[in-house]
Scaffold this active site. Structure first.
Site, PDB file in Angstrom:
ATOM      1  N   LYS A 141       4.596   2.245  12.630  1.00 26.06           N
ATOM      2  CA  LYS A 141       3.196   2.266  12.714  1.00 26.06           C
ATOM      3  C   LYS A 141       2.927   3.305  13.732  1.00 26.06           C
ATOM      4  O   LYS A 141       2.033   4.131  14.106  1.00 26.06           O
ATOM      5  CB  LYS A 141       2.361   0.872  12.993  1.00 26.06           C
ATOM      6  CG  LYS A 141       2.233   0.676  12.204  1.00 26.06           C
ATOM      7  CD  LYS A 141       1.818   0.576  11.062  1.00 26.06           C
ATOM      8  CE  LYS A 141       1.002   0.077   9.822  1.00 26.06           C
ATOM      9  NZ  LYS A 141       0.873  -0.197   8.721  1.00 26.06           N
ATOM     10  N   ARG A 176      -0.281  -1.171  -7.387  1.00 24.63           N
ATOM     11  CA  ARG A 176       0.645  -1.655  -8.738  1.00 24.63           C
ATOM     12  C   ARG A 176       0.180  -2.928  -9.450  1.00 24.63           C
ATOM     13  O   ARG A 176      -0.081  -2.288 -10.888  1.00 24.63           O
ATOM     14  CB  ARG A 176       2.063  -2.500  -8.159  1.00 24.63           C
ATOM     15  CG  ARG A 176       3.202  -1.692  -7.749  1.00 24.63           C
ATOM     16  CD  ARG A 176       4.042  -2.310  -7.009  1.00 24.63           C
ATOM     17  NE  ARG A 176       3.148  -3.312  -5.410  1.00 24.63           N
ATOM     18  CZ  ARG A 176       3.978  -3.987  -4.880  1.00 24.63           C
ATOM     19  NH1 ARG A 176       4.880  -4.694  -4.929  1.00 24.63           N
ATOM     20  NH2 ARG A 176       3.156  -5.259  -4.289  1.00 24.63           N
ATOM     21  N   ASN A 231      -2.808   3.810   2.808  1.00 24.65           N
ATOM     22  CA  ASN A 231      -2.826   2.237   3.500  1.00 24.65           C
ATOM     23  C   ASN A 231      -1.583   1.444   3.128  1.00 24.65           C
ATOM     24  O   ASN A 231      -1.607   0.322   3.990  1.00 24.65           O
ATOM     25  CB  ASN A 231      -4.396   2.029   2.922  1.00 24.65           C
ATOM     26  CG  ASN A 231      -4.377   0.650   2.978  1.00 24.65           C
ATOM     27  OD1 ASN A 231      -4.835  -0.059   4.429  1.00 24.65           O
ATOM     28  ND2 ASN A 231      -4.502   0.187   1.800  1.00 24.65           N
ATOM     29  N   ASP A 258       4.707   2.292  -7.943  1.00 30.41           N
ATOM     30  CA  ASP A 258       5.349   2.150  -6.793  1.00 30.41           C
ATOM     31  C   ASP A 258       5.633   2.608  -6.196  1.00 30.41           C
ATOM     32  O   ASP A 258       6.538   3.228  -6.368  1.00 30.41           O
ATOM     33  CB  ASP A 258       6.421   0.832  -7.176  1.00 30.41           C
ATOM     34  CG  ASP A 258       7.202   0.312  -6.279  1.00 30.41           C
ATOM     35  OD1 ASP A 258       7.147   0.272  -5.051  1.00 30.41           O
ATOM     36  OD2 ASP A 258       8.091  -0.516  -6.791  1.00 30.41           O
ATOM     37  N   LEU A 259       4.624   2.423  -4.614  1.00 29.00           N
ATOM     38  CA  LEU A 259       4.948   3.903  -3.706  1.00 29.00           C
ATOM     39  C   LEU A 259       5.996   3.111  -2.693  1.00 29.00           C
ATOM     40  O   LEU A 259       6.711   4.646  -2.333  1.00 29.00           O
ATOM     41  CB  LEU A 259       3.536   4.032  -2.673  1.00 29.00           C
ATOM     42  CG  LEU A 259       2.857   4.500  -3.269  1.00 29.00           C
ATOM     43  CD1 LEU A 259       2.063   3.980  -3.025  1.00 29.00           C
ATOM     44  CD2 LEU A 259       3.298   5.777  -3.141  1.00 29.00           C
ATOM     45  N   ILE A 276      -7.726  -3.776   3.255  1.00 30.43           N
ATOM     46  CA  ILE A 276      -7.927  -2.931   3.986  1.00 30.43           C
ATOM     47  C   ILE A 276      -8.427  -1.379   2.695  1.00 30.43           C
ATOM     48  O   ILE A 276      -9.404  -0.685   2.903  1.00 30.43           O
ATOM     49  CB  ILE A 276      -7.530  -2.280   4.746  1.00 30.43           C
ATOM     50  CG1 ILE A 276      -7.517  -3.634   6.310  1.00 30.43           C
ATOM     51  CG2 ILE A 276      -7.838  -1.324   5.763  1.00 30.43           C
ATOM     52  CD1 ILE A 276      -6.277  -3.351   7.024  1.00 30.43           C
ATOM     53  N   SER A 284      -5.599  -2.540  -3.920  1.00 23.59           N
ATOM     54  CA  SER A 284      -5.975  -3.405  -5.048  1.00 23.59           C
ATOM     55  C   SER A 284      -6.365  -4.379  -4.678  1.00 23.59           C
ATOM     56  O   SER A 284      -6.940  -5.317  -4.611  1.00 23.59           O
ATOM     57  CB  SER A 284      -4.951  -3.693  -5.423  1.00 23.59           C
ATOM     58  OG  SER A 284      -3.729  -3.673  -4.916  1.00 23.59           O
ATOM     59  N   SER A 285      -6.489  -4.403  -2.837  1.00 24.09           N
ATOM     60  CA  SER A 285      -7.592  -5.829  -2.314  1.00 24.09           C
ATOM     61  C   SER A 285      -6.875  -5.449  -0.719  1.00 24.09           C
ATOM     62  O   SER A 285      -6.742  -3.608  -0.168  1.00 24.09           O
ATOM     63  CB  SER A 285      -6.091  -7.233  -1.941  1.00 24.09           C
ATOM     64  OG  SER A 285      -4.542  -6.522  -1.327  1.00 24.09           O
ATOM     65  N   TYR A 336       8.221  -2.358  12.202  1.00 21.68           N
ATOM     66  CA  TYR A 336       7.479  -1.982  11.856  1.00 21.68           C
ATOM     67  C   TYR A 336       5.987  -1.572  12.753  1.00 21.68           C
ATOM     68  O   TYR A 336       5.096  -0.445  12.707  1.00 21.68           O
ATOM     69  CB  TYR A 336       6.591  -3.694  11.501  1.00 21.68           C
ATOM     70  CG  TYR A 336       5.109  -4.305  10.916  1.00 21.68           C
ATOM     71  CD1 TYR A 336       4.759  -3.415   9.617  1.00 21.68           C
ATOM     72  CD2 TYR A 336       4.138  -4.021  11.895  1.00 21.68           C
ATOM     73  CE1 TYR A 336       3.110  -3.138   8.991  1.00 21.68           C
ATOM     74  CE2 TYR A 336       2.982  -3.834  11.255  1.00 21.68           C
ATOM     75  CZ  TYR A 336       2.669  -3.577  10.015  1.00 21.68           C
ATOM     76  OH  TYR A 336       1.199  -3.318  10.096  1.00 21.68           O
TER      77      TYR A 336
HETATM   78  N1  LIG Z   1      -4.427  -7.219   7.724  1.00 26.34           N
HETATM   79  C1  LIG Z   1      -3.522  -6.756   8.615  1.00 26.34           C
HETATM   80  O1  LIG Z   1      -3.727  -7.941   9.747  1.00 26.34           O
HETATM   81  C2  LIG Z   1      -3.086  -4.986   9.036  1.00 26.34           C
HETATM   82  C3  LIG Z   1      -3.030  -5.425  10.663  1.00 26.34           C
HETATM   83  C4  LIG Z   1      -2.519  -3.738  11.170  1.00 26.34           C
HETATM   84  C5  LIG Z   1      -2.451  -3.326  10.096  1.00 26.34           C
HETATM   85  N2  LIG Z   1      -2.099  -3.338   8.685  1.00 26.34           N
HETATM   86  C6  LIG Z   1      -1.886  -2.500   7.539  1.00 26.34           C
HETATM   87  O2  LIG Z   1      -2.902  -2.541   6.230  1.00 26.34           O
HETATM   88  C7  LIG Z   1      -2.000  -1.546   5.291  1.00 26.34           C
HETATM   89  C8  LIG Z   1      -3.279  -2.543   4.426  1.00 26.34           C
HETATM   90  O3  LIG Z   1      -2.709  -4.067   4.797  1.00 26.34           O
HETATM   91  P1  LIG Z   1      -4.018  -4.892   4.118  1.00 26.34           P
HETATM   92  O4  LIG Z   1      -4.283  -5.608   5.228  1.00 26.34           O
HETATM   93  O5  LIG Z   1      -5.040  -4.809   3.051  1.00 26.34           O
HETATM   94  O6  LIG Z   1      -2.878  -5.804   2.970  1.00 26.34           O
HETATM   95  P2  LIG Z   1      -3.110  -6.098   1.350  1.00 26.34           P
HETATM   96  O7  LIG Z   1      -4.072  -6.890   1.405  1.00 26.34           O
HETATM   97  O8  LIG Z   1      -1.893  -7.130   1.362  1.00 26.34           O
HETATM   98  O9  LIG Z   1      -2.876  -5.117   0.810  1.00 26.34           O
HETATM   99  C9  LIG Z   1      -2.527  -4.417   0.891  1.00 26.34           C
HETATM  100  C10 LIG Z   1      -2.033  -3.265  -0.437  1.00 26.34           C
HETATM  101  O10 LIG Z   1      -1.120  -2.982  -0.433  1.00 26.34           O
HETATM  102  C11 LIG Z   1      -0.391  -2.189  -2.010  1.00 26.34           C
HETATM  103  N3  LIG Z   1       0.395  -2.222  -1.903  1.00 26.34           N
HETATM  104  C12 LIG Z   1       2.274  -3.023  -1.495  1.00 26.34           C
HETATM  105  N4  LIG Z   1       3.216  -2.620  -2.033  1.00 26.34           N
HETATM  106  C13 LIG Z   1       2.941  -1.566  -2.827  1.00 26.34           C
HETATM  107  C14 LIG Z   1       4.167  -0.831  -3.213  1.00 26.34           C
HETATM  108  N5  LIG Z   1       5.498  -1.166  -3.404  1.00 26.34           N
HETATM  109  N6  LIG Z   1       3.742   0.241  -3.813  1.00 26.34           N
HETATM  110  C15 LIG Z   1       2.325   0.270  -4.055  1.00 26.34           C
HETATM  111  N7  LIG Z   1       1.268  -0.520  -3.513  1.00 26.34           N
HETATM  112  C16 LIG Z   1       1.801  -1.146  -2.488  1.00 26.34           C
HETATM  113  C17 LIG Z   1      -0.990  -3.913  -2.331  1.00 26.34           C
HETATM  114  O11 LIG Z   1      -1.542  -3.460  -3.872  1.00 26.34           O
HETATM  115  P3  LIG Z   1      -0.439  -4.186  -4.984  1.00 26.34           P
HETATM  116  O12 LIG Z   1      -0.299  -5.750  -4.628  1.00 26.34           O
HETATM  117  O13 LIG Z   1      -1.084  -4.559  -6.114  1.00 26.34           O
HETATM  118  O14 LIG Z   1       0.329  -3.385  -5.459  1.00 26.34           O
HETATM  119  C18 LIG Z   1      -1.976  -4.016  -2.346  1.00 26.34           C
HETATM  120  O15 LIG Z   1      -3.715  -3.637  -2.398  1.00 26.34           O
HETATM  121  C19 LIG Z   1      -1.157  -1.812   5.627  1.00 26.34           C
HETATM  122  O16 LIG Z   1      -0.164  -0.515   5.747  1.00 26.34           O
HETATM  123  C20 LIG Z   1      -0.363  -2.660   6.250  1.00 26.34           C
HETATM  124  O17 LIG Z   1       0.320  -2.551   7.534  1.00 26.34           O
HETATM  125  C21 LIG Z   1      -2.794  -4.546   8.087  1.00 26.34           C
END
Ligand SMILES: NC(=O)c1ccc[n+]([C@@H]2O[C@H](COP(=O)([O-])OP(=O)(O)OC[C@H]3O[C@@H](n4cnc5c(N)ncnc54)[C@H](OP(=O)(O)O)[C@@H]3O)[C@@H](O)[C@H]2O)c1
Length: 270
Positions: free
Chosen positions: A163, A35, A88, A61-62, A15, A12-13, A159
């Protein structure tokens, strides 16, 4: 004949949405999970209009232990098989480890690790049987460098370790399935523009880092897609983070820790 289908969690957002777009660009049908249903529906409509691919929207909700089985069942009920998986979905678990409730830590691990492993356990055997599969697990640069307090403060003390587990799990499952046409890749991004730092309250801190530290979600996805197609076990997107993680591998521990302490000061605006 139906196209191959990739299941993308957290689509939904950020990555996850970028990975869904990247796979759709290469002609894959999608099953997208998160979600927020409205965001997933909007993505599905966008992908149909842009690439003509079909998308199954699955809200879940994962952090719920039942979710992985329910998701896989929903795809089967739609008459589709899962040929690709992008694990992801995620969010930080801010707060001092010792001061947060165990239930919150357990939900965090369910979302960030157990759901990933369960989805792989549910989908990899079918991929291996059919002789084709693509699995991507989203790790983080924090797994490859010494600990910085900012990671623990905003993303959670566990975290980086969580990872790191995903990197080893990807490498091991990839070795197990290499001869059966299933590629498994851990993608370890550094700081990436997304909602992540709004959700975990780190936006102000992250706004202090130099621009070249920030990755675009679409570049992370393009790099990850390329890596899994090539069968690369670990991909660190972006030249800066390749350099940084390479340096961390060869520097003696005290020097690498000093470097991270310097990074910490930059993030605190000092
Ligand atoms: N951004 C960074 O700097 C960064 C760096 C390294 C790694 N990462 C990793 O990249 C991955 C994606 O993060 P992002 O940066 O793209 O963040 P994001 O924009 O906040 O996206 C997170 C996604 O996970 C979903 N999500 C969160 N909690 C959930 C739940 N309980 N059940 C189902 N879906 C859930 C959210 O959807 P809903 O809220 O709609 O459920 C959203 O689609 C994560 O694993 C994060 O640890 C991010």
């Amino acid at each position: 004949m139906a196209c191959k289908l990739v299941l993308v969690t957290g689509a939904s957002s950020g990555i996850g949405a970028a990975f869904a777009r990247e796979f759709a660009r290469h002609g894959w049908d999608l099953a997208v999970v998160a979600r927020r249903e409205d965001k997933l529906q909007a993505l599905a409509a966008e992908m149909k209009a842009q690439h003509g691919v079909d998308t199954l929207v699955i809200t879940a909700d994962l952090a719920d232990p039942q979710a992985p089985q329910q998701i896989v069942d929903a795809v089967a009920q739609a008459g589709r098989q899962i040929d690709g998986l992008v694990n992801n979905a995620g969010a930080g678990q801010p707060g001092h480890f010792c001061k947060t409730e165990w239930d919150d830590q357990a939900r965090f691990m369910q979302l960030m690790v157990t759901s990933y492993l369960k989805l792989m356990h549910l989908t990899a055997p079918g991929m291996a049987q059919r002789g084709f599969g693509r699995i991507i697990n989203i790790s983080s640069v924090s797994a490859l460098v010494p600990i910085a307090k900012a990671h623990t403060r905003y993303s959670g003390t566990m975290y980086p370790g969580i990872k790191a587990l995903l990197i080893k799990a990807s490498e091991a499952l990839g070795a197990e399935l290499r001869d059966q046409g299933v590629h498994v890749t851990a993608v370890a991004p550094g700081y990436t523009w997304s909602e992540f730092h709004d959700v975990n309250g780190a936006r102000e801190t992250v706004s202090n880092v130099p621009g070249y530290w920030m990755l675009k979600a679409e570049d992370v996805a393009a790099s990850g897609y390329d890596a899994v197609e090539r069968g690369v076990p670990l991909r660190v997107p972006g030249a800066f983070y390749k350099f940084m993680t390479g340096l961390a591998r060869i520097l003696p521990d005290p020097a690498a820790r000093a470097l991270m302490a310097r990074q910490e000061k930059t993030m605190d605006g000092k």
